[in-house]
Design an enzyme around this catalytic site. Structure first.
Site, PDB file in Angstrom:
ATOM      1  N   SER A 293      76.266  60.050 -66.243  1.00 37.56           N
ATOM      2  CA  SER A 293      74.990  59.662 -65.626  1.00 37.56           C
ATOM      3  C   SER A 293      75.129  58.884 -64.317  1.00 37.56           C
ATOM      4  O   SER A 293      74.132  58.686 -63.626  1.00 37.56           O
ATOM      5  CB  SER A 293      74.159  58.858 -66.609  1.00 37.56           C
ATOM      6  OG  SER A 293      73.590  59.739 -67.535  1.00 37.56           O
TER       7      SER A 293
ATOM      8  N   LYS B  83      73.751  60.571 -61.411  1.00 41.96           N
ATOM      9  CA  LYS B  83      72.296  60.577 -61.136  1.00 41.96           C
ATOM     10  C   LYS B  83      71.977  59.776 -59.868  1.00 41.96           C
ATOM     11  O   LYS B  83      71.037  60.085 -59.143  1.00 41.96           O
ATOM     12  CB  LYS B  83      71.530  60.028 -62.340  1.00 41.96           C
ATOM     13  CG  LYS B  83      71.608  60.962 -63.565  1.00 41.96           C
ATOM     14  CD  LYS B  83      70.979  60.342 -64.797  1.00 41.96           C
ATOM     15  CE  LYS B  83      70.766  61.352 -65.902  1.00 41.96           C
ATOM     16  NZ  LYS B  83      71.605  61.280 -67.045  1.00 41.96           N
TER      17      LYS B  83
ATOM     18  N   TYR C 117      73.577  70.295 -62.757  1.00 39.93           N
ATOM     19  CA  TYR C 117      73.460  68.958 -63.358  1.00 39.93           C
ATOM     20  C   TYR C 117      74.710  68.631 -64.194  1.00 39.93           C
ATOM     21  O   TYR C 117      75.301  67.560 -64.054  1.00 39.93           O
ATOM     22  CB  TYR C 117      72.178  68.889 -64.208  1.00 39.93           C
ATOM     23  CG  TYR C 117      72.124  67.688 -65.104  1.00 39.93           C
ATOM     24  CD1 TYR C 117      71.849  66.414 -64.582  1.00 39.93           C
ATOM     25  CD2 TYR C 117      72.384  67.787 -66.478  1.00 39.93           C
ATOM     26  CE1 TYR C 117      71.838  65.294 -65.410  1.00 39.93           C
ATOM     27  CE2 TYR C 117      72.368  66.677 -67.300  1.00 39.93           C
ATOM     28  CZ  TYR C 117      72.103  65.440 -66.766  1.00 39.93           C
ATOM     29  OH  TYR C 117      72.104  64.325 -67.577  1.00 39.93           O
TER      30      TYR C 117
ATOM     31  N   TYR D  90      69.535  52.383 -68.889  1.00 42.71           N
ATOM     32  CA  TYR D  90      68.672  53.006 -69.907  1.00 42.71           C
ATOM     33  C   TYR D  90      67.817  51.992 -70.627  1.00 42.71           C
ATOM     34  O   TYR D  90      67.337  51.049 -70.020  1.00 42.71           O
ATOM     35  CB  TYR D  90      69.509  53.856 -70.875  1.00 42.71           C
ATOM     36  CG  TYR D  90      70.171  54.942 -70.115  1.00 42.71           C
ATOM     37  CD1 TYR D  90      69.404  55.976 -69.586  1.00 42.71           C
ATOM     38  CD2 TYR D  90      71.512  54.917 -69.838  1.00 42.71           C
ATOM     39  CE1 TYR D  90      69.991  56.965 -68.827  1.00 42.71           C
ATOM     40  CE2 TYR D  90      72.105  55.899 -69.084  1.00 42.71           C
ATOM     41  CZ  TYR D  90      71.326  56.914 -68.588  1.00 42.71           C
ATOM     42  OH  TYR D  90      71.901  57.881 -67.840  1.00 42.71           O
TER      43      TYR D  90
ATOM     44  N   VAL E  26      77.735  57.937 -70.086  1.00 40.35           N
ATOM     45  CA  VAL E  26      78.221  57.955 -71.477  1.00 40.35           C
ATOM     46  C   VAL E  26      79.738  58.091 -71.608  1.00 40.35           C
ATOM     47  O   VAL E  26      80.276  57.900 -72.684  1.00 40.35           O
ATOM     48  CB  VAL E  26      77.548  59.045 -72.350  1.00 40.35           C
ATOM     49  CG1 VAL E  26      76.150  58.669 -72.740  1.00 40.35           C
ATOM     50  CG2 VAL E  26      77.619  60.405 -71.699  1.00 40.35           C
TER      51      VAL E  26
HETATM   52  O1  DON Z   1      73.265  64.843 -69.901  1.00 44.59           O
HETATM   53  C1  DON Z   1      73.918  64.136 -70.647  1.00 44.59           C
HETATM   54  O2  DON Z   1      73.548  63.853 -71.790  1.00 44.59           O
HETATM   55  C2  DON Z   1      75.222  63.584 -70.135  1.00 44.59           C
HETATM   56  N1  DON Z   1      75.899  64.559 -69.322  1.00 44.59           N
HETATM   57  C3  DON Z   1      74.988  62.348 -69.319  1.00 44.59           C
HETATM   58  C4  DON Z   1      74.259  61.281 -70.082  1.00 44.59           C
HETATM   59  C5  DON Z   1      74.652  59.914 -69.745  1.00 44.59           C
HETATM   60  O3  DON Z   1      75.672  59.637 -69.159  1.00 44.59           O
HETATM   61  C6  DON Z   1      73.778  58.854 -70.249  1.00 44.59           C
HETATM   62  N2  DON Z   1      74.426  57.582 -70.057  1.00 44.59           N
HETATM   63  N3  DON Z   1      74.505  56.562 -70.396  1.00 44.59           N
END
Ligand code: DON
Length: 330
Positions: A77, A80, A204, A256, A274
Site C-alpha cells: 500500500s 498508493k 494496481y 488505515y 501489509v
Molecule cells: O491490495 C492489497 O490488499 C494489497 N496489495 C495491499 C494492501 C495493503 O498494503 C494494506 N496495508 N496496510
C-alpha cells in the site's frame, strides 16, 4: 556524497546516535513474534517475522540505519502514495479529486461497505484499496504497461534507480485478489474506473509488488518532507501543492483504521503496507534542536503486522523515535 555531508555534521556524536538506533531495533524486534505476516497474500506469509530495520535521512543527506534496513520488501500500500502523486501529475489535482475523496473511513483498507452506503459510490480516499484502484485507472497511457510506467518513472526519479519487481508476490496476489476484483467491478459499474477491471487490477497489483528497501522509502519520505523538493539532487520532483495534499492524506488515512491513534500518538504523515513497510515524512518543524530538525524521511521494515495491517514492531519503533527526536507535528 552522503559521506561528505556526515563529516560536516559531527562524526563523533552521529556515530553514537547510530549505535542507539541499533539498540532500539534490538529492543523492538521481538514484538514481531506477536504478530502475523500478511498471509492472505500467500507469498508474504513466508517473510521472517523477527526482521526489523530502519533508515533515516535528513535534508543535509545525513543518514542513519540499523537492523535489517537492506532487506527487500514489496511496496504494497505504500505504492498508493506514489500512484496518487503520479496521477495528480498526469491529470491535475481537480480531475483526480473529482473521482476520489479525501476523507478517512475508519474501516479496513479493503472494505467495500462505504462504496454502497454513500452514493454515488465515490471512494473515500486514495489510501484505501477502492481509492487506489480508481486512481490507478487515471494514470497516463492506454495500456496497463503505459500506466505502470507512470508510477515506475516517478519512483525512479525519487530513488535514482529502477526498482526491482517481485514476480512471485505479484502472481501470488493476482491469483487470490478476489476482494480487489469485487471492489473494481463495483467501481466500474458506478463509472469511476477509466480502464477495464482486469487491466487496472494488473497495474494496481504490479505497483504493490515493486520491491524496495527502507533506504528507498526513506528517500521518498524525505522528498515529501521538503514539499516535493529533492535536497540531495537539488531539484523539484513534484509541486508543493501535491506534496501538501498527499501528506494530509497520509496523516489522516495512511495507517488505515489506526490512523487516528497514529496521528495522536506519533503525529507525522506516514503510510504503511501489509508487507510490513512504513514510510514516514517528518516536516521541518520539530522544536527540539537535533539532527533531524530540518525534516527527514524514515523507512521502516518489520513484516509482522497487526489487525489493521500496520507493522507491529515498526510502529512501536517509530513511536520511540518520535519521542526521542520530537518529531510530532503537533
Ligand atoms: O491490495 C492489497 O490488499 C494489497 N496489495 C495491499 C494492501 C495493503 O498494503 C494494506 N496495508 N496496510
Amino acid at each position: 556524497m552522503f559521506q561528505q555531508k556526515i563529516k560536516e555534521i559531527d562524526p563523533i556524536s552521529d556515530f553514537k546516535e547510530e549505535k542507539y538506533l541499533e539498540e532500539w531495533v534490538m529492543k523492538y524486534r521481538s514484538l514481531g513474534m506477536k504478530g502475523r505476516c500478511a498471509d492472505y497474500i500467500p507469498a508474504l506469509g513466508e517473510s521472517n517475522r523477527s526482521d526489523l530495520g530502519v533508515y533515516m535521512i535528513n535534508s543535509n543527506g545525513f543518514e542513519m540505519k540499523a537492523g535489517d534496513w537492506n532487506v527487500p520488501f514489496t511496496l504494497q500500500s505504500i505504492s498508493k502514495v506514489i500512484s496518487f502523486i503520479a496521477a495528480c501529475l498526469d491529470r491535475g489535482i481537480p480531475y483526480v479529486l473529482n473521482r476520489v475523496d479525501v476523507e478517512p473511513t475508519g474501516d479496513a483498507f479493503n472494505s467495500i461497505i462505504r462504496l454502497e452506503m454513500h452514493k454515488p459510490g465515490k471512494p473515500f480516499n486514495p489510501m484505501i484499496n477502492a481509492g487506489a484502484i480508481t486512481v490507478t485507472s487515471l494514470l497516463n497511457g492506454d495500456s496497463p504497461e503505459q500506466k505502470l510506467e507512470s508510477t515506475y518513472a516517478l519512483i525512479e526519479k525519487m530513488i535514482g534507480k529502477r526498482p526491482t519487481f517481485n514476480e512471485n508476490v505479484f502472481q501470488s496476489e493476482w491469483k487470490t485478489a478476489n476482494r480487489n476484483r469485487a471492489l473494481a467491478y463495483y467501481l466500474k459499474e458506478n463509472g469511476f474506473l477509466e480502464s477495464e477491471v482486469e487491466d487496472v487490477l494488473m497495474v494496481y497489483l504490479k505497483q504493490c509488488s515493486i520491491e524496495v528497501t527502507t533506504k528507498d522509502i526513506a528517500l521518498i519520505g524525505l522528498i515529501l518532507s521538503q514539499n516535493g523538493y529533492d535536497p540531495i539532487h537539488k531539484r523539484q520532483v513534484f509541486p508543493k501543492q501535491i506534496a501538501k495534499l498527499i501528506k494530509g492524506l497520509m496523516l489522516t488515512c495512511g495507517m488505515y483504521n489506526a490512523s487516528g491513534k497514529f496521528a495522536a500518538f506519533v503525529g507525522i504523515p506516514a503510510k504503511s503496507g501489509v508487507s510490513g513497510g512504513v514510510m514516514a515524512s517528518v516536516p521541518a518543524r520539530c522544536r527540539q534542536k537535533n539532527l533531524f530538525q530540518t525534516g527527514c524521511g524514515i523507512g521502516i521494515y518489520g513484516p509482522a503486522i497487526d489487525e489493521c495491517g500496520n507493522s507491529l514492531a515498526g510502529v512501536e519503533l517509530l513511536k520511540h523515535l518520535t519521542e526521542v527526536y520530537d518529531f510530532s507535528i503537533f
